[in-house]
Scaffold this motif. Sequence first.
Motif, PDB file in Angstrom:
ATOM      1  N   ARG A 135     -13.522 -17.336  49.841  1.00 18.71           N
ATOM      2  CA  ARG A 135     -13.873 -17.686  48.461  1.00 18.71           C
ATOM      3  C   ARG A 135     -14.426 -19.109  48.455  1.00 18.71           C
ATOM      4  O   ARG A 135     -13.737 -20.067  48.843  1.00 18.71           O
ATOM      5  N   GLY A 136     -15.665 -19.241  48.028  1.00 16.45           N
ATOM      6  CA  GLY A 136     -16.345 -20.528  48.052  1.00 16.45           C
ATOM      7  C   GLY A 136     -15.959 -21.431  46.904  1.00 16.45           C
ATOM      8  O   GLY A 136     -15.204 -21.058  46.005  1.00 16.45           O
ATOM      9  N   LYS A 137     -16.495 -22.636  46.928  1.00 14.06           N
ATOM     10  CA  LYS A 137     -16.229 -23.604  45.870  1.00 14.06           C
ATOM     11  C   LYS A 137     -16.776 -23.143  44.527  1.00 14.06           C
ATOM     12  O   LYS A 137     -16.313 -23.597  43.478  1.00 14.06           O
ATOM     13  N   ASP A 138     -17.757 -22.237  44.558  1.00 15.45           N
ATOM     14  CA  ASP A 138     -18.270 -21.649  43.323  1.00 15.45           C
ATOM     15  C   ASP A 138     -17.447 -20.442  42.887  1.00 15.45           C
ATOM     16  O   ASP A 138     -17.816 -19.745  41.958  1.00 15.45           O
ATOM     17  N   LEU A 175      -7.405 -13.195  47.693  1.00 18.90           N
ATOM     18  CA  LEU A 175      -8.032 -14.498  47.910  1.00 18.90           C
ATOM     19  C   LEU A 175      -8.278 -15.168  46.562  1.00 18.90           C
ATOM     20  O   LEU A 175      -9.421 -15.367  46.136  1.00 18.90           O
ATOM     21  N   PRO A 176      -7.217 -15.547  45.845  1.00 20.24           N
ATOM     22  CA  PRO A 176      -7.405 -16.037  44.474  1.00 20.24           C
ATOM     23  C   PRO A 176      -7.931 -17.463  44.361  1.00 20.24           C
ATOM     24  O   PRO A 176      -8.548 -17.807  43.343  1.00 20.24           O
ATOM     25  N   GLU A 177      -7.735 -18.299  45.391  1.00 21.09           N
ATOM     26  CA  GLU A 177      -8.062 -19.715  45.270  1.00 21.09           C
ATOM     27  C   GLU A 177      -9.266 -20.090  46.132  1.00 21.09           C
ATOM     28  O   GLU A 177      -9.555 -19.443  47.145  1.00 21.09           O
ATOM     29  N   VAL A 178      -9.952 -21.148  45.720  1.00 21.68           N
ATOM     30  CA  VAL A 178     -11.049 -21.692  46.521  1.00 21.68           C
ATOM     31  C   VAL A 178     -10.526 -22.047  47.913  1.00 21.68           C
ATOM     32  O   VAL A 178      -9.476 -22.665  48.059  1.00 21.68           O
ATOM     33  N   GLY A 179     -11.229 -21.611  48.937  1.00 24.60           N
ATOM     34  CA  GLY A 179     -10.825 -21.865  50.310  1.00 24.60           C
ATOM     35  C   GLY A 179      -9.984 -20.761  50.921  1.00 24.60           C
ATOM     36  O   GLY A 179      -9.741 -20.769  52.140  1.00 24.60           O
ATOM     37  N   ASP A 180      -9.522 -19.813  50.101  1.00 40.36           N
ATOM     38  CA  ASP A 180      -8.772 -18.682  50.654  1.00 40.36           C
ATOM     39  C   ASP A 180      -9.698 -17.828  51.510  1.00 40.36           C
ATOM     40  O   ASP A 180     -10.873 -17.630  51.184  1.00 40.36           O
ATOM     41  N   PHE A 181      -9.153 -17.326  52.609  1.00 37.79           N
ATOM     42  CA  PHE A 181      -9.957 -16.475  53.478  1.00 37.79           C
ATOM     43  C   PHE A 181      -9.084 -15.386  54.084  1.00 37.79           C
ATOM     44  O   PHE A 181      -7.848 -15.459  54.077  1.00 37.79           O
ATOM     45  N   LYS A 182      -9.731 -14.357  54.589  1.00 36.31           N
ATOM     46  CA  LYS A 182      -9.065 -13.347  55.404  1.00 36.31           C
ATOM     47  C   LYS A 182     -10.067 -12.853  56.429  1.00 36.31           C
ATOM     48  O   LYS A 182     -11.286 -12.866  56.184  1.00 36.31           O
TER      49      LYS A 182
END
Length: 400
Positions: free
Chosen positions: A76-79, A56-63
């Motif tokens: 992965r949040g905006k922070d 999940l390397p990027e903001v908004g990536d999820f699993k």
Amino acid sequence: MHTPAHDSVRTQSLVWSDRISQVPKEVFVSEPLFEQELKTIYYGDCWHPVAHGGELPEVGDFKTFDLGRMPLLIARGKDRELRVFLNSCTHRGTQVETATCGNRPEFECPYHRWLFALEGDLVGCPGSKEFAPDFDKKNFGLKQLRTAEYLGLLFVTLGEATPPLDEWLGESMRSTLRVVLAGDGRLKLLGYQKVRYAVNWKAYNDNDGFHAPLLHTGFRLLNWQGGQGAQFMTPNGHIAIEAQLKPIQSSGFLKDPSLIEFKGQNPEKGSCVVELFPVSVLVKHLDVINLRFAIARSHDVTEVHYAYFSHADDDEAMVRHRLRQSSNLLGPCGMVSMEDAAIFQRIHIGSFTPGYAEFQKGVTGGKEPSFDVKQNDETGQLPKWEYYRQLMGFKREAEA
């Protein structure tokens, strides 16, 4: 289906042999016992690896992932922080996200369109002017779980008294995990293979180094000889095996021997396996980086997500090499591991007979599990079994 010897009454009063090397077969096939394990182990005071940051390397990536039957949403949040939530809307309990992975600006429950930010906050809910007088969006964010990381490997716990992660792992596990995670944990996801094995989770994770050259035809066809190594265990059920890689003598079996080339820098730890209690397995063999995220689906099904990685600094040639080597070598149908699925099922079938699973190689005859074992001793599993027995509250014959 259960035989009379494996009914729920007997499971609750299961008494173990006084011989430390005997494990009752019933623990592999009892459905009522599995329900107890979910509460005590999976939803108790244990850490469970559920993802690596490289997935999940990027903001908004999820699993999405499951802990036993508990659906999880990892994002992965905006922070840029990774968080783990219960994948359940705080309104009526609907599963929020169904995709296995992806990227979203936010998460929306389809039932009544409640909208959640990447950080879990409730940011929208149609019709809220007519909600209960004390309704406050601040109180209805997604339920966030306690997490901890080691070199990008993300762990979660549902327990209230789970010890700190460093303490749970112990120094020996952290040391071998460091090797598996390429030294610094800066990994990039190559891809997945996902499989369901017809076996209880404890049999899946009851894996020793003794069997490898005896079961796996690939080892013999490749004339693969292991070097020196060591096996480490912790009192709370973890196992690490480190082994030297000797140069492989060409047997003519492979038309393209580059598939089994080792391009790493340290043959002294060319093969490392970490089995984390209760069910996760992490492997670095040759140049393969393979994290196996396992799910205990039921008493007779274990699902395993094989996640393969490269290192962030790999050049294109090395990435291709790792990609070719990964699933072809150690995947669920890899050339040196393809027999595992059949053996898992045969273990499960055979465990419906009375008696014990007997450990032999490395047995010293003592009443306590030994932590001084050789690399290929199958008795390296016994500290884990003793921890499991105590955790589940089962008594030995002398205590009953």
